[in-house]
Design a protein around this motif. Structure first.
Motif, PDB file in Angstrom:
ATOM      1  N   LEU A 245     -22.513 -26.943  31.029  1.00 19.42           N
ATOM      2  CA  LEU A 245     -22.574 -25.858  30.055  1.00 19.42           C
ATOM      3  C   LEU A 245     -23.621 -26.145  28.979  1.00 19.42           C
TER       4      LEU A 245
ATOM      5  N   CYS B 123     -26.908 -23.842  28.332  1.00 19.83           N
ATOM      6  CA  CYS B 123     -27.214 -23.276  27.016  1.00 19.83           C
ATOM      7  C   CYS B 123     -28.569 -23.754  26.503  1.00 19.83           C
TER       8      CYS B 123
ATOM      9  N   ALA C 124     -13.471 -14.967  31.747  1.00 18.91           N
ATOM     10  CA  ALA C 124     -12.621 -15.963  32.396  1.00 18.91           C
ATOM     11  C   ALA C 124     -11.274 -15.305  32.688  1.00 18.91           C
TER      12      ALA C 124
ATOM     13  N   ALA D 211      -9.517 -23.219  31.933  1.00 16.88           N
ATOM     14  CA  ALA D 211     -10.814 -22.658  31.538  1.00 16.88           C
ATOM     15  C   ALA D 211     -10.745 -22.081  30.124  1.00 16.88           C
ATOM     16  N   ILE D 212      -9.664 -21.387  29.812  1.00 19.94           N
ATOM     17  CA  ILE D 212      -9.529 -20.787  28.483  1.00 19.94           C
ATOM     18  C   ILE D 212      -9.546 -21.890  27.417  1.00 19.94           C
TER      19      ILE D 212
ATOM     20  N   TYR E  42     -13.164 -23.346  27.106  1.00 21.85           N
ATOM     21  CA  TYR E  42     -14.085 -22.472  26.381  1.00 21.85           C
ATOM     22  C   TYR E  42     -13.747 -22.414  24.892  1.00 21.85           C
TER      23      TYR E  42
ATOM     24  N   VAL F 208     -15.182 -25.476  23.149  1.00 18.43           N
ATOM     25  CA  VAL F 208     -16.638 -25.529  22.957  1.00 18.43           C
ATOM     26  C   VAL F 208     -17.139 -24.436  22.015  1.00 18.43           C
TER      27      VAL F 208
ATOM     28  N   ALA G 243     -16.342 -20.964  22.127  1.00 19.90           N
ATOM     29  CA  ALA G 243     -16.422 -19.579  22.603  1.00 19.90           C
ATOM     30  C   ALA G 243     -15.436 -18.717  21.833  1.00 19.90           C
TER      31      ALA G 243
ATOM     32  N   PHE H 283     -15.651 -13.308  26.575  1.00 22.59           N
ATOM     33  CA  PHE H 283     -16.052 -14.246  25.533  1.00 22.59           C
ATOM     34  C   PHE H 283     -17.513 -14.059  25.163  1.00 22.59           C
TER      35      PHE H 283
ATOM     36  N   LEU I 102     -20.504 -16.792  23.339  1.00 21.72           N
ATOM     37  CA  LEU I 102     -20.725 -18.196  23.003  1.00 21.72           C
ATOM     38  C   LEU I 102     -22.131 -18.349  22.455  1.00 21.72           C
TER      39      LEU I 102
ATOM     40  N   PRO J  41     -21.883 -25.448  22.404  1.00 22.19           N
ATOM     41  CA  PRO J  41     -21.375 -26.544  23.246  1.00 22.19           C
ATOM     42  C   PRO J  41     -21.913 -27.916  22.856  1.00 22.19           C
TER      43      PRO J  41
END
Length: 173
Positions: free
Chosen positions: A105, A109, A124, A131-132, A135, A138, A140, A160, A162, A167
């Protein structure tokens, strides 16, 4: 692009090569099954390998950002984004919780920031709690929900955004 130590050896994050669409598709099919079959159960639909290969060939031809995580000369994960949308971040289940997904990630980015992109969107599956949590950790921000599917095969995605510098900042925190 970058090296990342893992418990089983060094992992390299790099742009996908023009001839790697099938290898990416194989990881896509396997990682998708490992992630979503437990969530969707009898409603799980396996990704078609030929459609997946076409998707990654198209992404490579279009000049999208498509990165791979490679360990011992094998692709173990990948990330994909168009200029403002991340469509994929997949890692084989056996490589979870080693920092490789974060490294992918961050590299994605960084590549987008080099193209002038300051924010990306993505979805997601709401029931994908791992995963939630990743994110959220980081940086999101959940900005909406989107219902997918029909009838008892219906599910909800969380939408989301981001910031492309978030990240890397989360790694330093």
């Amino acid at each position: 692009m970058s090296n990342h130590p893992s418990t089983s050896g060094a992992v390299t994050i790099r742009p996908a090569g023009a001839d790697e669409a099938m290898a990416i598709a194989e990881v896509h099919v396997r990682a998708d099954r490992e992630t979503y079959e437990p969530i969707f159960g009898r409603h799980f639909e396996e990704v078609d390998i030929d459609r997946s290969q076409l998707r990654w060939d198209t992404a490579l031809s279009a000049g999208d950002v498509l990165l791979v995580a490679v360990e011992e000369d094998r692709i173990i994960g990948f990330a994909h984004a168009t200029p403002t949308w991340m469509s994929a971040l997949y890692l084989l289940a056996s490589r979870h919780r080693r920092g490789i997904g974060l490294a992918l990630l961050i590299a994605l980015c960084e590549a987008l920031r080099a193209r002038g992109v300051t924010e990306i969107g993505f979805k997601a599956v709401a029931d994908n709690v791992n995963a939630i949590a990743f994110y959220a950790a980081v940086g999101a921000k959940a900005v909406g929900r989107d219902t997918q599917g029909d009838g008892d095969a219906q599910w909800e995605d969380i939408v989301f955004t981001l910031a492309t510098d978030a990240p890397a900042a989360s790694r330093r925190a």
